[in-house]
Design a protein around this motif. Structure first.
Motif, PDB file in Angstrom:
ATOM      1  N   GLU A 160      -1.753   5.303 -14.160  1.00 16.70           N
ATOM      2  CA  GLU A 160      -1.723   7.153 -13.692  1.00 16.70           C
ATOM      3  C   GLU A 160      -2.819   7.476 -13.120  1.00 16.70           C
ATOM      4  N   LEU A 161      -3.888   7.616 -13.348  1.00 13.10           N
ATOM      5  CA  LEU A 161      -5.139   7.961 -13.497  1.00 13.10           C
ATOM      6  C   LEU A 161      -5.310   7.110 -12.160  1.00 13.10           C
ATOM      7  N   GLN A 162      -5.387   6.131 -12.331  1.00 15.73           N
ATOM      8  CA  GLN A 162      -5.819   5.606 -10.983  1.00 15.73           C
ATOM      9  C   GLN A 162      -4.487   4.750 -10.576  1.00 15.73           C
ATOM     10  N   PRO A 163      -3.297   4.395  -9.507  1.00 19.12           N
ATOM     11  CA  PRO A 163      -2.637   3.486  -9.407  1.00 19.12           C
ATOM     12  C   PRO A 163      -3.202   2.917  -8.892  1.00 19.12           C
ATOM     13  N   LEU A 164      -4.206   2.857  -7.753  1.00 16.25           N
ATOM     14  CA  LEU A 164      -3.808   2.087  -6.236  1.00 16.25           C
ATOM     15  C   LEU A 164      -4.893   0.961  -6.533  1.00 16.25           C
ATOM     16  N   ALA A 165      -5.014  -0.736  -5.547  1.00 16.04           N
ATOM     17  CA  ALA A 165      -5.021  -1.440  -5.100  1.00 16.04           C
ATOM     18  C   ALA A 165      -6.608  -1.479  -4.424  1.00 16.04           C
ATOM     19  N   CYS A 166      -6.682  -0.278  -3.135  1.00 16.58           N
ATOM     20  CA  CYS A 166      -7.640  -0.403  -2.493  1.00 16.58           C
ATOM     21  C   CYS A 166      -7.490   1.200  -2.883  1.00 16.58           C
ATOM     22  N   LEU A 167      -9.076   2.192  -2.963  1.00 13.79           N
ATOM     23  CA  LEU A 167      -8.817   3.172  -2.457  1.00 13.79           C
ATOM     24  C   LEU A 167      -8.918   3.616  -1.253  1.00 13.79           C
ATOM     25  N   ASP A 168      -9.279   2.917  -0.508  1.00  9.74           N
ATOM     26  CA  ASP A 168      -9.423   3.140   1.032  1.00  9.74           C
ATOM     27  C   ASP A 168      -8.217   2.572   1.509  1.00  9.74           C
ATOM     28  N   GLU A 169      -7.263   3.735   1.986  1.00  9.16           N
ATOM     29  CA  GLU A 169      -6.280   2.674   2.852  1.00  9.16           C
ATOM     30  C   GLU A 169      -6.510   2.749   4.329  1.00  9.16           C
ATOM     31  N   LEU A 170      -7.356   1.213   4.196  1.00  9.04           N
ATOM     32  CA  LEU A 170      -8.477   1.805   5.576  1.00  9.04           C
ATOM     33  C   LEU A 170      -6.885   1.199   7.059  1.00  9.04           C
ATOM     34  N   GLY A 171      -6.144  -0.008   6.336  1.00 14.21           N
ATOM     35  CA  GLY A 171      -5.447  -0.902   7.311  1.00 14.21           C
ATOM     36  C   GLY A 171      -3.974  -1.085   6.311  1.00 14.21           C
ATOM     37  N   PRO A 172      -3.491  -1.965   7.428  1.00 16.77           N
ATOM     38  CA  PRO A 172      -2.296  -2.690   6.851  1.00 16.77           C
ATOM     39  C   PRO A 172      -2.451  -3.076   5.356  1.00 16.77           C
ATOM     40  N   ALA A 173      -3.484  -4.188   5.641  1.00 20.54           N
ATOM     41  CA  ALA A 173      -3.858  -4.752   4.238  1.00 20.54           C
ATOM     42  C   ALA A 173      -4.110  -4.025   3.372  1.00 20.54           C
ATOM     43  N   GLN A 175      -2.400  -1.442   2.810  1.00 15.42           N
ATOM     44  CA  GLN A 175      -1.538  -0.648   2.699  1.00 15.42           C
ATOM     45  C   GLN A 175      -0.352  -1.081   1.883  1.00 15.42           C
ATOM     46  N   ARG A 176      -0.213  -2.802   2.277  1.00 11.86           N
ATOM     47  CA  ARG A 176       0.496  -3.757   1.687  1.00 11.86           C
ATOM     48  C   ARG A 176      -0.675  -3.305   0.110  1.00 11.86           C
ATOM     49  N   ALA A 177      -1.478  -3.997   0.282  1.00 13.99           N
ATOM     50  CA  ALA A 177      -1.763  -4.014  -1.615  1.00 13.99           C
ATOM     51  C   ALA A 177      -1.808  -2.942  -2.496  1.00 13.99           C
ATOM     52  N   ASN A 178      -1.763  -1.753  -1.878  1.00  9.71           N
ATOM     53  CA  ASN A 178      -0.543  -0.622  -2.664  1.00  9.71           C
ATOM     54  C   ASN A 178       0.526  -1.069  -3.259  1.00  9.71           C
ATOM     55  N   ARG A 179       1.449  -1.335  -1.636  1.00 14.52           N
ATOM     56  CA  ARG A 179       2.584  -1.792  -1.697  1.00 14.52           C
ATOM     57  C   ARG A 179       2.965  -2.232  -3.457  1.00 14.52           C
ATOM     58  N   LEU A 180       2.026  -2.942  -3.282  1.00 14.61           N
ATOM     59  CA  LEU A 180       1.923  -4.358  -3.911  1.00 14.61           C
ATOM     60  C   LEU A 180       1.888  -3.989  -5.276  1.00 14.61           C
ATOM     61  N   ARG A 181       0.680  -3.127  -5.425  1.00 17.17           N
ATOM     62  CA  ARG A 181       0.351  -2.727  -6.751  1.00 17.17           C
ATOM     63  C   ARG A 181       1.385  -1.547  -7.555  1.00 17.17           C
ATOM     64  N   ARG A 182       2.354  -0.570  -6.698  1.00 15.90           N
ATOM     65  CA  ARG A 182       3.152  -0.464  -7.114  1.00 15.90           C
ATOM     66  C   ARG A 182       4.173  -0.900  -7.586  1.00 15.90           C
ATOM     67  N   ALA A 183       4.438  -1.469  -7.156  1.00 12.85           N
ATOM     68  CA  ALA A 183       5.556  -2.590  -7.505  1.00 12.85           C
ATOM     69  C   ALA A 183       5.329  -3.643  -9.122  1.00 12.85           C
ATOM     70  N   PHE A 184       4.195  -3.939  -8.949  1.00 14.15           N
ATOM     71  CA  PHE A 184       3.734  -4.721 -10.268  1.00 14.15           C
ATOM     72  C   PHE A 184       4.118  -2.932 -11.035  1.00 14.15           C
ATOM     73  N   ARG A 185       3.391  -1.657 -11.308  1.00 10.69           N
ATOM     74  CA  ARG A 185       4.003  -1.239 -11.835  1.00 10.69           C
ATOM     75  C   ARG A 185       4.853  -0.912 -12.359  1.00 10.69           C
ATOM     76  N   ALA A 186       5.701  -1.184 -11.399  1.00  6.00           N
ATOM     77  CA  ALA A 186       7.752  -0.686 -11.352  1.00  6.00           C
ATOM     78  C   ALA A 186       8.158  -2.020 -12.378  1.00  6.00           C
ATOM     79  N   LEU A 187       7.353  -3.147 -12.401  1.00  5.81           N
ATOM     80  CA  LEU A 187       7.999  -4.682 -13.587  1.00  5.81           C
ATOM     81  C   LEU A 187       7.484  -4.131 -14.724  1.00  5.81           C
ATOM     82  N   MET A 188       5.587  -2.940 -14.947  1.00  7.66           N
ATOM     83  CA  MET A 188       5.504  -3.367 -15.974  1.00  7.66           C
ATOM     84  C   MET A 188       6.471  -1.793 -17.189  1.00  7.66           C
TER      85      MET A 188
END
Length: 280
Positions: A160-173, A175-188
């Motif tokens: 929760e302190l730092q939930p992102l996979a990519c700190l700099d959401e500069l493009g679709p790739a 953004q996709r990495a961060n979506r999947l990281r949120r999904a992984f956190r949901a599973l956890m």
């Protein structure tokens, strides 16, 4: 087709359905060995630095809780020498060396009795308690194992302190990495993990009766180890992501391809290390 979004009911801070307390990152999977390798690459130096800070030396008795891979028990055994003793336990000790310079024992930190209570100079657990539903009982067991003056070192993530996979959401790739990281956190979260656990460690150690409590954090950003850990983790939980409707095959394949191509500056949640001493 648009990428599936995490179900709001599975977001880490939402109440959602009752947790499923089976361990998501199962040691029986081949990817577990890969994860242990890259976690060791990322964090063993940090952990050894804390052992040095606590004064680990020849002849000490150590208990490594939820050891997973062999790297930390091996480091402890090298530090304490033949006059010392290292016990490495895990609910599934398949990745530990039964012929190493440490004792291997199958042990559930919540369900099983404390081994050799009151005798250990150092008890250590890294990335263990965040997954354990009854964290208070596990912590009490580790404190009970300490001799008077012995040290407990707990290291756990705070996503929760730092939930992102990519700190700099500069493009679709990214953004996709961060979506999947949120999904992984949901599973956890569905498996009973506490995504805010790391920040609670100093207070938890004080509440358990320890003194001289202190803490620090480690925050890796980028590099091969982060990439390889991400790839192994996503492959490991792929079936669960698909079954929960949190991602589809195309999205996962595209993410793994971007990771393998080195296109992402991946990062992890901060690892919070906290230590305290049993009063003499």
């Amino acid at each position: 087709m648009s990428s599936p979004q995490p179900d709001p009911g599975l977001e880490p801070d939402a109440p959602g359905p009752s947790p499923d307390h089976r361990y998501l990152l199962d040691n029986t999977r081949v990817e577990a060995g890969e994860r242990f390798t890259w976690l060791a690459e990322l964090f063993d130096g940090v952990t050894r630095g804390h052992f040095d800070r606590l004064g680990l030396r020849d002849g000490w008795r150590c208990w490594e809780v939820g050891a997973g891979g062999p790297s930390v028990p091996e480091a402890l055994a090298a530090a304490v020498g033949p006059a010392g003793y290292v016990l490495a336990t895990d609910i599934n000790p398949a990745w530990l060396d039964p012929h190493g310079e440490y004792e291997v024992r199958r042990h559930d930190i919540v369900a099983d009795p404390t081994p050799q209570p009151g005798t250990f100079d150092v008890v250590h657990a890294r990335l263990v308690l965040v997954h354990v539903p009854d964290r208070a009982r596990a912590l009490a067991s580790m404190v009970a194992a300490l001799r008077p003056g012995g040290w407990l070192l707990i290291e756990d993530a705070d996503t929760e302190l730092q939930p992102l996979a990519c700190l700099d959401e500069l493009g679709p790739a990214q953004q996709r990495a961060n979506r999947l990281r949120r999904a992984f956190r949901a599973l956890m979260t569905r498996r009973g993990a506490d995504m805010r656990f790391g920040r609670t460690l100093p207070q938890a150690l004080r509440s358990a009766g320890l003194v001289d409590v202190a803490a620090s954090g480690c925050f890796p950003v980028g590099g091969t180890a982060c990439d390889r850990l991400e790839a192994a983790t996503v492959r490991m939980v792929r079936a669960e992501l698909l079954a929960a409707g949190l991602a589809d095959d195309a999205e996962i394949d595209a993410h793994l391809a971007a990771v393998d191509a080195g296109e992402l500056d991946l990062t992890l949640a901060p690892l919070i290390s906290a230590w305290g001493r049993r009063p003499v």
